[in-house]
Design a protein around this motif. Sequence first.
Motif, PDB file in Angstrom:
ATOM      1  N   PRO A 132       0.810  -1.223   0.000  1.00  0.00           N
ATOM      2  CA  PRO A 132       0.000   0.000   0.000  1.00  0.00           C
ATOM      3  C   PRO A 132       0.843   1.273   0.000  1.00  0.00           C
ATOM      4  O   PRO A 132       0.313   2.362  -0.215  1.00  0.00           O
ATOM      5  CB  PRO A 132      -0.824  -0.122   1.294  1.00  0.00           C
ATOM      6  CG  PRO A 132      -0.046  -1.050   2.154  1.00  0.00           C
ATOM      7  CD  PRO A 132       0.695  -1.975   1.247  1.00  0.00           C
ATOM      8  N   LYS A 133       2.132   1.126   0.226  1.00  0.00           N
ATOM      9  CA  LYS A 133       3.002   2.310   0.235  1.00  0.00           C
ATOM     10  C   LYS A 133       3.652   2.545  -1.131  1.00  0.00           C
ATOM     11  O   LYS A 133       4.448   3.473  -1.284  1.00  0.00           O
ATOM     12  CB  LYS A 133       4.076   2.152   1.309  1.00  0.00           C
ATOM     13  CG  LYS A 133       3.480   2.137   2.718  1.00  0.00           C
ATOM     14  CD  LYS A 133       4.530   1.886   3.763  1.00  0.00           C
ATOM     15  CE  LYS A 133       3.863   1.860   5.148  1.00  0.00           C
ATOM     16  NZ  LYS A 133       4.751   1.352   6.174  1.00  0.00           N
ATOM     17  N   ALA A 153       0.030  13.217  -0.651  1.00  0.00           N
ATOM     18  CA  ALA A 153      -1.179  13.481   0.138  1.00  0.00           C
ATOM     19  C   ALA A 153      -1.095  12.629   1.393  1.00  0.00           C
ATOM     20  O   ALA A 153      -0.684  11.485   1.335  1.00  0.00           O
ATOM     21  CB  ALA A 153      -2.405  13.096  -0.669  1.00  0.00           C
ATOM     22  N   SER A 154      -1.440  13.190   2.496  1.00  0.00           N
ATOM     23  CA  SER A 154      -1.350  12.414   3.733  1.00  0.00           C
ATOM     24  C   SER A 154      -2.720  12.280   4.371  1.00  0.00           C
ATOM     25  O   SER A 154      -3.614  13.077   4.127  1.00  0.00           O
ATOM     26  CB  SER A 154      -0.386  13.087   4.704  1.00  0.00           C
ATOM     27  OG  SER A 154      -0.891  14.340   5.077  1.00  0.00           O
ATOM     28  N   PHE A 155      -2.854  11.250   5.138  1.00  0.00           N
ATOM     29  CA  PHE A 155      -4.111  11.012   5.829  1.00  0.00           C
ATOM     30  C   PHE A 155      -3.774  10.559   7.233  1.00  0.00           C
ATOM     31  O   PHE A 155      -3.432   9.407   7.469  1.00  0.00           O
ATOM     32  CB  PHE A 155      -4.913   9.935   5.106  1.00  0.00           C
ATOM     33  CG  PHE A 155      -6.158   9.513   5.834  1.00  0.00           C
ATOM     34  CD1 PHE A 155      -7.209  10.405   5.998  1.00  0.00           C
ATOM     35  CD2 PHE A 155      -6.277   8.239   6.338  1.00  0.00           C
ATOM     36  CE1 PHE A 155      -8.362  10.012   6.659  1.00  0.00           C
ATOM     37  CE2 PHE A 155      -7.422   7.847   7.007  1.00  0.00           C
ATOM     38  CZ  PHE A 155      -8.464   8.729   7.160  1.00  0.00           C
ATOM     39  N   GLU A 156      -3.815  11.503   8.123  1.00  0.00           N
ATOM     40  CA  GLU A 156      -3.524  11.169   9.510  1.00  0.00           C
ATOM     41  C   GLU A 156      -4.830  10.803  10.191  1.00  0.00           C
ATOM     42  O   GLU A 156      -5.749  11.611  10.239  1.00  0.00           O
ATOM     43  CB  GLU A 156      -2.887  12.378  10.217  1.00  0.00           C
ATOM     44  CG  GLU A 156      -1.508  12.736   9.689  1.00  0.00           C
ATOM     45  CD  GLU A 156      -0.519  11.598   9.836  1.00  0.00           C
ATOM     46  OE1 GLU A 156      -0.638  10.847  10.804  1.00  0.00           O
ATOM     47  OE2 GLU A 156       0.347  11.449   8.952  1.00  0.00           O
ATOM     48  N   PRO A 157      -4.934   9.604  10.673  1.00  0.00           N
ATOM     49  CA  PRO A 157      -6.167   9.245  11.362  1.00  0.00           C
ATOM     50  C   PRO A 157      -6.425  10.182  12.531  1.00  0.00           C
ATOM     51  O   PRO A 157      -5.490  10.598  13.212  1.00  0.00           O
ATOM     52  CB  PRO A 157      -5.896   7.830  11.870  1.00  0.00           C
ATOM     53  CG  PRO A 157      -4.731   7.350  11.100  1.00  0.00           C
ATOM     54  CD  PRO A 157      -3.937   8.561  10.735  1.00  0.00           C
ATOM     55  N   MET A 158      -7.677  10.514  12.723  1.00  0.00           N
ATOM     56  CA  MET A 158      -7.997  11.379  13.853  1.00  0.00           C
ATOM     57  C   MET A 158      -7.821  10.577  15.138  1.00  0.00           C
ATOM     58  O   MET A 158      -8.226   9.425  15.218  1.00  0.00           O
ATOM     59  CB  MET A 158      -9.440  11.867  13.739  1.00  0.00           C
ATOM     60  CG  MET A 158      -9.683  12.691  12.487  1.00  0.00           C
ATOM     61  SD  MET A 158     -11.435  12.974  12.188  1.00  0.00           S
ATOM     62  CE  MET A 158     -11.844  13.956  13.612  1.00  0.00           C
ATOM     63  N   SER A 159      -7.213  11.192  16.099  1.00  0.00           N
ATOM     64  CA  SER A 159      -6.987  10.457  17.345  1.00  0.00           C
ATOM     65  C   SER A 159      -8.069  10.727  18.381  1.00  0.00           C
ATOM     66  O   SER A 159      -8.131  10.068  19.408  1.00  0.00           O
ATOM     67  CB  SER A 159      -5.607  10.795  17.921  1.00  0.00           C
ATOM     68  OG  SER A 159      -5.486  12.179  18.056  1.00  0.00           O
ATOM     69  N   ASN A 160      -8.908  11.698  18.101  1.00  0.00           N
ATOM     70  CA  ASN A 160     -10.026  11.962  18.999  1.00  0.00           C
ATOM     71  C   ASN A 160     -11.285  12.195  18.169  1.00  0.00           C
ATOM     72  O   ASN A 160     -11.228  12.825  17.107  1.00  0.00           O
ATOM     73  CB  ASN A 160      -9.770  13.210  19.854  1.00  0.00           C
ATOM     74  CG  ASN A 160      -8.675  12.959  20.863  1.00  0.00           C
ATOM     75  OD1 ASN A 160      -8.791  12.108  21.734  1.00  0.00           O
ATOM     76  ND2 ASN A 160      -7.583  13.692  20.697  1.00  0.00           N
ATOM     77  N   PHE A 161     -12.390  11.679  18.682  1.00  0.00           N
ATOM     78  CA  PHE A 161     -13.638  11.825  17.941  1.00  0.00           C
ATOM     79  C   PHE A 161     -14.120  13.274  17.976  1.00  0.00           C
ATOM     80  O   PHE A 161     -14.133  13.921  19.020  1.00  0.00           O
ATOM     81  CB  PHE A 161     -14.714  10.924  18.563  1.00  0.00           C
ATOM     82  CG  PHE A 161     -16.063  11.130  17.962  1.00  0.00           C
ATOM     83  CD1 PHE A 161     -16.333  10.675  16.677  1.00  0.00           C
ATOM     84  CD2 PHE A 161     -17.052  11.808  18.657  1.00  0.00           C
ATOM     85  CE1 PHE A 161     -17.582  10.873  16.109  1.00  0.00           C
ATOM     86  CE2 PHE A 161     -18.300  12.004  18.093  1.00  0.00           C
ATOM     87  CZ  PHE A 161     -18.560  11.541  16.818  1.00  0.00           C
ATOM     88  N   GLN A 162     -14.487  13.771  16.802  1.00  0.00           N
ATOM     89  CA  GLN A 162     -15.134  15.090  16.696  1.00  0.00           C
ATOM     90  C   GLN A 162     -16.240  14.937  15.677  1.00  0.00           C
ATOM     91  O   GLN A 162     -15.971  14.680  14.506  1.00  0.00           O
ATOM     92  CB  GLN A 162     -14.148  16.148  16.210  1.00  0.00           C
ATOM     93  CG  GLN A 162     -12.958  16.351  17.132  1.00  0.00           C
ATOM     94  CD  GLN A 162     -11.876  17.168  16.442  1.00  0.00           C
ATOM     95  OE1 GLN A 162     -11.422  16.844  15.360  1.00  0.00           O
ATOM     96  NE2 GLN A 162     -11.502  18.257  17.081  1.00  0.00           N
TER      97      GLN A 162
END
Lengths: 559, 249
Positions: B63-64, B237-246
Amino acid sequence: MNLFTIAKNALLSTLVVVAASGQAFALGEPMNEIISADARDCRPGLNVSMPIIAWGADAVTIEANGGDMESTAGGFADAGWDVKLSLEDDFAKQVEDYVSCQSPFLRGTLGMLTAAAPVTEADARTEQVIIYKHSWSAGDGIVAAPGIKKISDLQGKRIAIQAYGPHVDFVSRVLTDAGLSLDDVEIVWSKDLSGTDNSPAEIFARGDADAAAMILPDARLLTSDGNVGTGAEGSVKGATILFSTLEASAVIGDYIAVRRDFFEANRDAVGEMVNALLNSEEDTRQIMARDGDAEQTRIGSMIADIMLGGLPAEEGVFLWHDAITDGWSGNAKHFGDPADPRRFSVLMDEANAALMGADMIARPYMLKTAEWDWSALAHGLNDISAREIASFNPEKAAAAVQRLRRTGQLDANTKIDFQIYFEPDSTTFPAELYAKDFEEIIRLAATYSGAIVTVEGHADPLHYLKQEKAGAPDQELKGIRTSATNLSLNRAISVVDALEGFANGEGVSINRNQFTVDGVGISEPAFNPPTTAEEWRQNMRVKFRVLTTQAEATEFSPL
Amino acid sequence: MIIFNRVCALASIAVVGLALTACKPETIETSSSISDQSYEADWDAIASWPGEIADDAEAEPNPKMVTTVLVLDDSGSMGSDIHAAKTAVIDTINGLPSPAKVAVIGLNSGEILPTTDILDAKARISAALETVTANGGTPLGGSMKQAYALLTEEASRQRGFGVYRIIVTTDGKAGDEGTLRKNTAYILRNTPIQISTIGLGIGTGHPLNLPGRTTYAAIDNVSDLAAALKAVSAEQASFEPMSNFQAVN
């Protein structure tokens, strides 16, 4: 004497039969309520009768007996035995003969042997000692009427199963793995396994059951050669094979048991008999792998003559290939490896759960095993290395899964699914957090060792949705989608890596090629949009799917 | 392996989702949207790209993996700048991190380097560029189609996983601008392929400069090309998973 005579007007869901005593009873009742034979002592000596059943792996027994039902040659004779084989597919008759010691042996699946336990375990002399495991089945299936696509669709439906036959624990196992139990279905008991009006296939064909567990030759007939029944040539319109032991290839195990008193009197001789069976299995397996070989034709003819009423030799060869014989390595692993996910004690628990669920036994039984020193039974064998039950072509499996997804058929081909959830920023899957999930997946993979298991990563769409709402340009949104898709695949791969590591740590070997990784990014969130933290976390998941075998794609090849 | 050249070799090539029927016009054709020049993303089409996967598809794609097609302007107007441009391409490839695959095509030379694993590409690129000269027009539209086909073929092996991008260098107006617009629209509408362009001495008024849809960098001197290429090829393009729910408001 045949214990049963079939009532002329068999009821549909509860077949009433009449025992020799004249007392009527319903099929599916505990065996001790239908068998009244008294236990008798066995004659001394190794001159014995031994039952076989119409099952390919029983060719091993015939070959060990010199290639005939009665013979003075072969491995048995060399070990000092004088064995007269008899084909006995009426299991109740077998049990009666066993109790009265017409034969000290029982031949059946573990479900069948456990069903006999209320009779056999009632007397110390007749307690069963399991001495040998013949095979796993790759020749049984569940056929379902139109509209039943998944195992879970069987809820509330009528399923025809042979009473005291090989499919009670098979049906129970697959129901359990789909979140159901035998209590969730209506069992329609049949007396016979195949070939009569009182067999599951015929009951299904008459429309008196919505599904039926049967041998694959019957299943293929009802479904127009394993496709969708056309309604012609004996098929049932719209019928399909819902599940088979091609996928659930470590569910139905076939065994030989011997009476405890006989075993204790002849332990060494029984050990030599098992060694003769192991040598016969090795020889027979090698012969049956050589297509066109004259010896293969001979054994195919022998199987067809003895078990199939004289059908052509190729039918005998087919019947052989419906069984995946265990041989030495399979027996040593099944009885001796405490890490084997499909070890004897696990199967025993499953059989107990199934038969108690079907009210065929009132309490669990733990049948004894011979507790052989398997290394002492290896003499004469050339190859004792472990064998995989099935091999997969991972590239073709991946292509098949992709095709199913693209054509919208993946859900319909998913027979069992299972999900694990992970932390939002996790890229590793520590065993201490996921041990329970991994144990269950290992069990599923081992149980359904002929099935492709997809490992499908999912990502949460919240970040994307926020950027979309904020008016982010397509270029950015595409980037997020691409990254999410790759992230989801990466997680699927990481899970399989972690699973493999966990299995190795537990001393269990898994077939990595059985697992097909996939990543669907944010395209199939469980909650869209997630409105709570809990929903958000449930979107971050890896879904395992047990698929029915796509033969053209997986190159499933029983060894 | 699909082999392209500037003559009518495309006619017999079939890629699922496409009908590459002839050399002219070199538009990426579909049965339903041949004249559609909208750049608006079709998310369903993007999700299903590259369509049918190859028989030799990877069972476990990386995937990389970043797969890049570099489009080199080898038109006559490049003149002696072609040498610096070639050096810039070599430097760029040498700077690409693993895992990566790269292909190089020339506007007039056609395929210079087929899709190649980065380690192998680094060893082969200098020799592959040796015979490339500045000669001919600026058929950017046809080259976009060629780049698209190479990426689609590779994506069908990688089951669509990884990152796919086209990096174009050009010093002039496309000779087939209508085709360029159509093919660019097709790619942007139907695929996740990222398009980056470095315009050499032509300012920002180029059809490939589509803010919010493509990346475009204008440079004045060929001496800046290497740095510009490196900068563009390093973008991810980057996709940093959110670490806190909003919750979405």
